[in-house]
Design a protein around this motif. Structure first.
Motif, PDB file in Angstrom:
ATOM      1  N   PRO A  31       4.670 -33.273 -16.249  1.00  0.00           N
ATOM      2  CA  PRO A  31       4.451 -34.294 -17.275  1.00  0.00           C
ATOM      3  C   PRO A  31       4.127 -33.645 -18.625  1.00  0.00           C
ATOM      4  O   PRO A  31       3.414 -32.641 -18.677  1.00  0.00           O
ATOM      5  CB  PRO A  31       3.258 -35.096 -16.747  1.00  0.00           C
ATOM      6  CG  PRO A  31       3.210 -34.816 -15.291  1.00  0.00           C
ATOM      7  CD  PRO A  31       3.763 -33.430 -15.112  1.00  0.00           C
ATOM      8  N   ASN A  69       2.476 -36.684 -26.439  1.00  0.00           N
ATOM      9  CA  ASN A  69       2.993 -38.048 -26.340  1.00  0.00           C
ATOM     10  C   ASN A  69       3.410 -38.390 -24.901  1.00  0.00           C
ATOM     11  O   ASN A  69       4.544 -38.802 -24.644  1.00  0.00           O
ATOM     12  CB  ASN A  69       4.179 -38.222 -27.301  1.00  0.00           C
ATOM     13  CG  ASN A  69       4.411 -39.668 -27.643  1.00  0.00           C
ATOM     14  OD1 ASN A  69       3.747 -40.568 -27.125  1.00  0.00           O
ATOM     15  ND2 ASN A  69       5.375 -39.912 -28.513  1.00  0.00           N
ATOM     16  N   GLY A 108       2.791 -40.826 -22.827  1.00  0.00           N
ATOM     17  CA  GLY A 108       3.209 -42.195 -22.518  1.00  0.00           C
ATOM     18  C   GLY A 108       4.687 -42.400 -22.766  1.00  0.00           C
ATOM     19  O   GLY A 108       5.414 -42.920 -21.912  1.00  0.00           O
ATOM     20  N   TYR A 109       5.150 -41.980 -23.929  1.00  0.00           N
ATOM     21  CA  TYR A 109       6.561 -42.159 -24.279  1.00  0.00           C
ATOM     22  C   TYR A 109       7.468 -41.358 -23.347  1.00  0.00           C
ATOM     23  O   TYR A 109       8.428 -41.889 -22.798  1.00  0.00           O
ATOM     24  CB  TYR A 109       6.814 -41.741 -25.730  1.00  0.00           C
ATOM     25  CG  TYR A 109       8.282 -41.782 -26.082  1.00  0.00           C
ATOM     26  CD1 TYR A 109       8.910 -42.976 -26.374  1.00  0.00           C
ATOM     27  CD2 TYR A 109       9.057 -40.623 -26.072  1.00  0.00           C
ATOM     28  CE1 TYR A 109      10.264 -43.024 -26.668  1.00  0.00           C
ATOM     29  CE2 TYR A 109      10.409 -40.651 -26.366  1.00  0.00           C
ATOM     30  CZ  TYR A 109      11.008 -41.857 -26.663  1.00  0.00           C
ATOM     31  OH  TYR A 109      12.346 -41.896 -26.941  1.00  0.00           O
ATOM     32  N   TRP A 110       7.186 -40.072 -23.184  1.00  0.00           N
ATOM     33  CA  TRP A 110       8.091 -39.209 -22.420  1.00  0.00           C
ATOM     34  C   TRP A 110       8.074 -39.539 -20.933  1.00  0.00           C
ATOM     35  O   TRP A 110       9.120 -39.504 -20.273  1.00  0.00           O
ATOM     36  CB  TRP A 110       7.781 -37.739 -22.676  1.00  0.00           C
ATOM     37  CG  TRP A 110       8.134 -37.357 -24.071  1.00  0.00           C
ATOM     38  CD1 TRP A 110       7.276 -37.007 -25.074  1.00  0.00           C
ATOM     39  CD2 TRP A 110       9.449 -37.328 -24.640  1.00  0.00           C
ATOM     40  NE1 TRP A 110       7.975 -36.757 -26.232  1.00  0.00           N
ATOM     41  CE2 TRP A 110       9.320 -36.945 -25.996  1.00  0.00           C
ATOM     42  CE3 TRP A 110      10.726 -37.585 -24.154  1.00  0.00           C
ATOM     43  CZ2 TRP A 110      10.403 -36.810 -26.851  1.00  0.00           C
ATOM     44  CZ3 TRP A 110      11.811 -37.448 -25.012  1.00  0.00           C
ATOM     45  CH2 TRP A 110      11.645 -37.070 -26.331  1.00  0.00           C
ATOM     46  N   SER A 111       6.921 -39.870 -20.400  1.00  0.00           N
ATOM     47  CA  SER A 111       6.864 -40.244 -18.980  1.00  0.00           C
ATOM     48  C   SER A 111       7.647 -41.528 -18.730  1.00  0.00           C
ATOM     49  O   SER A 111       8.348 -41.663 -17.726  1.00  0.00           O
ATOM     50  CB  SER A 111       5.415 -40.391 -18.517  1.00  0.00           C
ATOM     51  OG  SER A 111       4.777 -39.141 -18.584  1.00  0.00           O
ATOM     52  N   ASP A 112       7.529 -42.486 -19.652  1.00  0.00           N
ATOM     53  CA  ASP A 112       8.307 -43.725 -19.537  1.00  0.00           C
ATOM     54  C   ASP A 112       9.801 -43.437 -19.642  1.00  0.00           C
ATOM     55  O   ASP A 112      10.613 -44.023 -18.925  1.00  0.00           O
ATOM     56  CB  ASP A 112       7.907 -44.733 -20.616  1.00  0.00           C
ATOM     57  CG  ASP A 112       6.536 -45.346 -20.358  1.00  0.00           C
ATOM     58  OD1 ASP A 112       6.012 -45.186 -19.230  1.00  0.00           O
ATOM     59  OD2 ASP A 112       6.007 -45.988 -21.283  1.00  0.00           O
ATOM     60  N   LYS A 113      10.169 -42.532 -20.552  1.00  0.00           N
ATOM     61  CA  LYS A 113      11.582 -42.170 -20.736  1.00  0.00           C
ATOM     62  C   LYS A 113      12.157 -41.592 -19.445  1.00  0.00           C
ATOM     63  O   LYS A 113      13.240 -41.970 -18.999  1.00  0.00           O
ATOM     64  CB  LYS A 113      11.704 -41.147 -21.883  1.00  0.00           C
ATOM     65  CG  LYS A 113      13.046 -40.468 -21.995  1.00  0.00           C
ATOM     66  CD  LYS A 113      13.931 -41.181 -22.966  1.00  0.00           C
ATOM     67  CE  LYS A 113      15.216 -40.405 -23.177  1.00  0.00           C
ATOM     68  NZ  LYS A 113      16.365 -41.190 -22.817  1.00  0.00           N
ATOM     69  N   ALA A 159      10.986 -42.031 -16.411  1.00  0.00           N
ATOM     70  CA  ALA A 159      11.005 -43.108 -15.413  1.00  0.00           C
ATOM     71  C   ALA A 159      12.226 -44.005 -15.613  1.00  0.00           C
ATOM     72  O   ALA A 159      12.873 -44.423 -14.638  1.00  0.00           O
ATOM     73  CB  ALA A 159       9.716 -43.925 -15.484  1.00  0.00           C
ATOM     74  N   ARG A 160      12.570 -44.308 -16.872  1.00  0.00           N
ATOM     75  CA  ARG A 160      13.771 -45.110 -17.139  1.00  0.00           C
ATOM     76  C   ARG A 160      15.031 -44.361 -16.721  1.00  0.00           C
ATOM     77  O   ARG A 160      15.969 -44.949 -16.191  1.00  0.00           O
ATOM     78  CB  ARG A 160      13.844 -45.492 -18.622  1.00  0.00           C
ATOM     79  CG  ARG A 160      12.840 -46.548 -19.044  1.00  0.00           C
ATOM     80  CD  ARG A 160      13.116 -47.097 -20.442  1.00  0.00           C
ATOM     81  NE  ARG A 160      13.328 -46.081 -21.461  1.00  0.00           N
ATOM     82  CZ  ARG A 160      12.375 -45.552 -22.239  1.00  0.00           C
ATOM     83  NH1 ARG A 160      11.120 -45.938 -22.084  1.00  0.00           N
ATOM     84  NH2 ARG A 160      12.681 -44.655 -23.160  1.00  0.00           N
ATOM     85  N   ASN A 161      15.061 -43.042 -16.954  1.00  0.00           N
ATOM     86  CA  ASN A 161      16.210 -42.243 -16.541  1.00  0.00           C
ATOM     87  C   ASN A 161      16.384 -42.280 -15.021  1.00  0.00           C
ATOM     88  O   ASN A 161      17.494 -42.436 -14.525  1.00  0.00           O
ATOM     89  CB  ASN A 161      16.053 -40.782 -16.984  1.00  0.00           C
ATOM     90  CG  ASN A 161      16.210 -40.599 -18.471  1.00  0.00           C
ATOM     91  OD1 ASN A 161      16.642 -41.499 -19.175  1.00  0.00           O
ATOM     92  ND2 ASN A 161      15.836 -39.433 -18.951  1.00  0.00           N
TER      93      ASN A 161
END
Length: 132
Positions: free
Chosen positions: A67, A71, A73-78, A80-82
């Protein structure tokens, strides 16, 4: 983000070179399904095989993903979306009769190429047998 290669990465090029040396031909960075706005790294249209070589960071490799500290929050969400998009792509292609092969960038290129080659040859042979 501009510096991140979405195609022609070193693992992709190595695997493509090995598969090409075995006499197999394919499309690079092509859409397997015309209506689906997603591209596979290698597409074998007649055999209906889509190959994806996933980067450990961008696709959340269970062995190598770390992780981010900046930032998060942004990269982990990105990421997860991938991962969710990858699963959706797999499902849509499978429903359309395609075989999906996914490899991590850290896997040995020779092993990936051998698996791709075996799958393509198997699909081609089974298609010939149906046509007989």
């Amino acid at each position: 983000m501009q510096a991140i290669r979405s195609r022609d990465t070193t693992p992709e090029r190595m695997i493509r070179r090995l598969v090409h040396a075995q006499g197999l031909r394919y499309r690079v960075a092509a859409r397997p399904l015309p209506g689906l706005r997603r591209t596979a790294d290698m597409v074998f249209r007649p055999a209906k095989i889509a190959v994806f070589i996933d980067g450990c960071y961008w696709h959340g490799c269970p062995e190598h993903y770390v992780p981010p500290k900046t930032n998060p929050g942004y990269w982990s969400d990105k990421v997860a979306r991938n991962i969710a998009r990858d699963r959706d792509t797999d499902q849509r292609l499978t429903e359309a009769g395609w075989t999906v092969l996914r490899f991590w960038e850290h896997e040995p290129s020779a092993e990936c190429a051998a698996q791709i080659s075996a799958e393509v040859k198997q699909r081609r042979n089974s298609a010939r047998k149906k046509g007989d």
